[in-house]
Scaffold this motif. Sequence first.
Motif, short mmCIF file in Angstrom:
data_model
loop_
_atom_site.label_atom_id
_atom_site.label_comp_id
_atom_site.label_asym_id
_atom_site.label_seq_id
_atom_site.Cartn_x
_atom_site.Cartn_y
_atom_site.Cartn_z
N HIS A 85 0.82 -1.22 0.00
CA HIS A 85 0.00 0.00 0.00
C HIS A 85 0.85 1.27 0.00
CE1 HIS A 85 -3.11 -2.87 0.74
NE2 HIS A 85 -2.67 -3.15 1.95
N VAL A 86 1.87 1.28 -0.82
CA VAL A 86 2.72 2.46 -0.94
C VAL A 86 1.99 3.53 -1.74
CG1 VAL A 86 4.87 3.34 -1.93
CG2 VAL A 86 4.85 1.15 -0.74
N PRO A 87 1.97 4.77 -1.30
CA PRO A 87 1.24 5.83 -2.01
C PRO A 87 1.95 6.28 -3.28
CG PRO A 87 2.38 6.75 -0.13
CD PRO A 87 2.56 5.26 -0.05
N ASN A 88 1.27 6.22 -4.40
CA ASN A 88 1.72 6.78 -5.67
C ASN A 88 3.17 6.47 -6.00
OD1 ASN A 88 1.68 8.15 -8.06
ND2 ASN A 88 0.76 10.00 -7.20
N PRO A 89 3.52 5.23 -6.34
CA PRO A 89 4.89 4.84 -6.62
C PRO A 89 5.64 5.72 -7.63
CG PRO A 89 3.53 2.90 -6.44
CD PRO A 89 2.59 4.07 -6.39
N PRO A 90 5.02 6.17 -8.74
CA PRO A 90 5.80 7.01 -9.67
C PRO A 90 6.36 8.27 -9.04
CG PRO A 90 3.79 6.24 -10.73
CD PRO A 90 3.67 5.88 -9.28
N ASP A 91 5.58 8.91 -8.17
CA ASP A 91 6.06 10.11 -7.50
C ASP A 91 7.21 9.80 -6.56
OD1 ASP A 91 4.27 11.64 -8.83
OD2 ASP A 91 2.90 11.95 -7.15
N ILE A 92 7.13 8.65 -5.89
CA ILE A 92 8.21 8.25 -4.98
C ILE A 92 9.49 7.98 -5.73
CG2 ILE A 92 8.93 6.43 -3.39
CD1 ILE A 92 6.00 6.21 -2.55
N LEU A 93 9.38 7.27 -6.86
CA LEU A 93 10.56 6.93 -7.65
C LEU A 93 11.17 8.14 -8.34
CD1 LEU A 93 9.20 3.64 -9.25
CD2 LEU A 93 10.81 3.83 -7.36
N SER A 94 10.42 9.23 -8.41
CA SER A 94 10.91 10.46 -9.04
C SER A 94 11.56 11.42 -8.05
CB SER A 94 9.76 11.18 -9.75
OG SER A 94 9.20 10.39 -10.77
N THR A 95 11.58 11.06 -6.77
CA THR A 95 12.13 11.97 -5.77
C THR A 95 13.65 11.95 -5.77
OG1 THR A 95 12.10 10.26 -4.04
CG2 THR A 95 10.13 11.64 -4.27
N LYS A 96 14.22 13.02 -5.24
CA LYS A 96 15.67 13.10 -5.09
C LYS A 96 16.17 12.04 -4.10
CE LYS A 96 15.70 18.08 -5.99
NZ LYS A 96 15.99 19.42 -5.42
N ARG A 97 15.32 11.72 -3.14
CA ARG A 97 15.72 10.71 -2.16
C ARG A 97 15.94 9.35 -2.82
NH1 ARG A 97 12.39 11.62 3.52
NH2 ARG A 97 12.95 13.83 3.81
N PHE A 98 15.06 8.99 -3.74
CA PHE A 98 15.25 7.69 -4.41
C PHE A 98 16.54 7.70 -5.23
CE2 PHE A 98 14.73 4.82 -8.06
CZ PHE A 98 14.56 3.63 -7.38
N SER A 99 16.81 8.80 -5.92
CA SER A 99 18.05 8.90 -6.69
C SER A 99 19.26 8.77 -5.78
CB SER A 99 18.11 10.24 -7.44
OG SER A 99 17.08 10.32 -8.40
N ALA A 100 19.19 9.43 -4.63
CA ALA A 100 20.29 9.36 -3.68
C ALA A 100 20.46 7.95 -3.12
CB ALA A 100 20.05 10.36 -2.54
N ASP B 173 -6.39 0.47 -2.56
CA ASP B 173 -6.29 0.85 -1.17
C ASP B 173 -5.19 1.85 -0.92
OD1 ASP B 173 -8.34 -0.89 -0.56
OD2 ASP B 173 -6.96 -2.57 -0.29
N ALA B 174 -4.32 2.08 -1.90
CA ALA B 174 -3.19 2.98 -1.69
C ALA B 174 -3.65 4.42 -1.65
CB ALA B 174 -2.17 2.79 -2.82
N MET B 175 -2.96 5.22 -0.85
CA MET B 175 -3.25 6.64 -0.81
C MET B 175 -2.79 7.31 -2.09
SD MET B 175 -2.18 7.59 3.10
CE MET B 175 -0.53 6.92 2.91
N ASP B 176 -3.38 8.44 -2.41
CA ASP B 176 -3.05 9.13 -3.65
C ASP B 176 -1.94 10.16 -3.48
OD1 ASP B 176 -6.53 9.15 -4.57
OD2 ASP B 176 -4.94 7.74 -5.13
N VAL B 177 -1.69 10.57 -2.24
CA VAL B 177 -0.77 11.67 -2.01
C VAL B 177 0.49 11.17 -1.32
CG1 VAL B 177 -0.46 13.91 -0.91
CG2 VAL B 177 -2.69 13.26 -1.82
N VAL B 178 1.64 11.52 -1.85
CA VAL B 178 2.91 11.18 -1.24
C VAL B 178 3.16 12.14 -0.09
CG1 VAL B 178 5.40 11.02 -1.60
CG2 VAL B 178 3.83 10.32 -3.40
N PRO B 179 3.59 11.65 1.08
CA PRO B 179 3.84 12.53 2.21
C PRO B 179 4.80 13.66 1.86
CG PRO B 179 3.91 10.25 2.91
CD PRO B 179 3.79 10.24 1.41
#
Length: 303
Positions: free
Chosen positions: A123-138, A235-241
């Motif tokens: 139930h991870v919220p919006n995977p594309p947004d998470i994978l696009s973050t600077k944190r994932f790149s780091a 069931d996943a949330m739509d908004v990334v924290p």
Amino acid sequence: MAKKNRKVLGKFEVPGLRNASKTLLANIRFASLEEEVKTICITSTRMDEGKSTVCSNLACAIASSGKRVLVVDADMRRRSLGGMLDVHGSTGMYSVLSGKSSLDKAIIETPIKNLYFLDSEPHVPNPPDILSTKRFSALLETLRQMFDYVIIDTPPTGLFVDASIVANQVDGTLLALRQHGAPRKDVINAVTQLKAGNAHILGTVMTFVPTNESSSYYYSYYYSEEGKGPEGEEDAMDVVPTELVADDISEWADDTGLADAVSVDSFGVGVPRTKKKDNPFAPGAFKSDDSAKRGRHSHDTSE
């Protein structure tokens, strides 16, 4: 019975798969002669093409060659690698990215020597947004320093954009194709989508090619059991924290242990830590947009 056969497929126990995986590793090494290939994204055009089996068996081939390899399950809507490898952690990649867990707690050993695993939570919220973050790149860059190889399982290109986002940040991408499976137009669309993300496509891996009665049986049995749609998406949330997409890379890296370039010696392998001067998470490392590009290929992944 289904779980048993899933583990047999995923743990390098079918001779046909084992030999094919060793050949695949050799071909990847040939492709690395001019440009190093350490981080590899594996995807497919649609579900049930065997990409996760390719991922786990390739990782096993790498581990058996004496190299340290990390398998990352980034198929967040339909996780399967933990079951294949018979390992289950109490935390995972999303907890690391959100600052709720340290990296050394999230990476776990598998029963196979030299093989480590980083799971995703359900139930991870919006995977594309998470994978696009600077944190994932780091995070990806740190994992690249820690291990000889990092293998990342991603969703099919025909369903989600996740694979293109990850492919933009890794050294190479493999496309798993089921024999007599995906129509030609789906394959063309998959390659077009990956190239639009500036992916370095290493090649394709043909799956469901029977070599003997035993391996053919395992393939047909496992995938008939797994022919279901993505789970957990509704069931996943739509908004990334907000804190996950924030630019506080240095503070987050300190909190999760990445700032110390956590090495796999903490898992009993003995890899030297990154020198402080080479630490990509030093203060100010990701202050500007130019210095915070999403990985190894420049591409705007915004949707």
